[in-house]
Scaffold this motif. Structure first.
Motif, PDB file in Angstrom:
ATOM      1  N   ASN A   1     -10.582  -5.743  -7.134  1.00 14.41           N
ATOM      2  CA  ASN A   1     -11.600  -6.786  -7.103  1.00 14.41           C
ATOM      3  C   ASN A   1     -12.995  -6.191  -6.957  1.00 14.41           C
ATOM      4  O   ASN A   1     -13.163  -5.101  -6.413  1.00 14.41           O
TER       5      ASN A   1
ATOM      6  N   GLU B   1       0.817  -1.221   0.000  1.00  7.83           N
ATOM      7  CA  GLU B   1       0.000   0.000   0.000  1.00  7.83           C
ATOM      8  C   GLU B   1       0.847   1.266   0.000  1.00  7.83           C
ATOM      9  O   GLU B   1       0.590   2.190  -0.775  1.00  7.83           O
TER      10      GLU B   1
ATOM     11  N   GLY C   1     -14.272  -4.575  -3.820  1.00 12.22           N
ATOM     12  CA  GLY C   1     -13.661  -3.319  -3.390  1.00 12.22           C
ATOM     13  C   GLY C   1     -12.280  -3.460  -2.792  1.00 12.22           C
ATOM     14  O   GLY C   1     -11.681  -2.462  -2.397  1.00 12.22           O
ATOM     15  N   THR C   2     -11.740  -4.670  -2.722  1.00 11.87           N
ATOM     16  CA  THR C   2     -10.407  -4.839  -2.150  1.00 11.87           C
ATOM     17  C   THR C   2      -9.334  -4.475  -3.170  1.00 11.87           C
ATOM     18  O   THR C   2      -9.463  -4.744  -4.359  1.00 11.87           O
TER      19      THR C   2
ATOM     20  N   ARG D   1      -6.248  -1.596  -4.629  1.00  6.63           N
ATOM     21  CA  ARG D   1      -6.253  -0.417  -5.496  1.00  6.63           C
ATOM     22  C   ARG D   1      -5.343  -0.682  -6.669  1.00  6.63           C
ATOM     23  O   ARG D   1      -4.377  -1.437  -6.558  1.00  6.63           O
TER      24      ARG D   1
ATOM     25  N   GLU E   1     -10.399  -0.110  -8.347  1.00 11.62           N
ATOM     26  CA  GLU E   1     -10.412  -1.225  -7.408  1.00 11.62           C
ATOM     27  C   GLU E   1      -9.919  -2.467  -8.140  1.00 11.62           C
ATOM     28  O   GLU E   1     -10.210  -2.659  -9.319  1.00 11.62           O
TER      29      GLU E   1
END
Length: 138
Positions: A104, A71, A107-108, A110, A102
């Motif tokens: 997936n 991240e 929403g998992t 970036r 996103e």
């Protein structure tokens, strides 16, 4: 052969200027130092895959290269692109310019896509999870 374990070992990335391209990728992604490898400039990723940058005799067909990063590194890449004006988009076709997408459907993760040395670069923070069960390793 179903069930056979195979791993990507190396790939050749054809570019107009191999030294500039390898330096750009090393700097952007925080990779180890490259080395002279015959007519390649090579760099090894953390998963032991080797990227071999080669001067293409003609403009290379654009290829897609996706890099999974933590991240905080994703934030650095995005901040660099924002600072130097490098265009990026949420999706490969570029329908969502200047946005982060996103990874997936749930929403998992970036991701962003950008052009780098003639190729489409994807930087993402999570693996795609939409791989059918029969296609996943056991």
């Amino acid at each position: 052969m179903p069930g056979t374990t195979a791993a990507l070992h190396n790939m050749i990335i054809g570019v107009a200027d191999r030294d500039a391209a390898v330096r750009w990728f090393v700097d952007l992604l925080g990779l180890r130092e490259p080395w002279e490898n015959g007519f390649f400039q090579s760099v090894q990723l953390d998963d032991l895959v080797v990227l071999n940058f080669a001067a293409a005799p003609a403009p290379a067909e654009p290829q897609h290269y996706a890099f999974l990063v933590p991240e905080q590194h994703f934030d650095r890449v995005k901040a660099r692109f924002d600072a130097d004006g490098t265009p990026y988009q949420a999706d490969p076709p570029g329908r969502r310019p200047g946005e982060v997408g996103e990874v997936n459907a749930d929403g998992t993760g970036r991701r962003l896509h950008s052009r780098g040395h003639g190729h489409l670069l994807e930087v993402l923070t999570a693996r795609y999870t939409d791989v059918p069960g029969a296609s996943r390793p056991t």
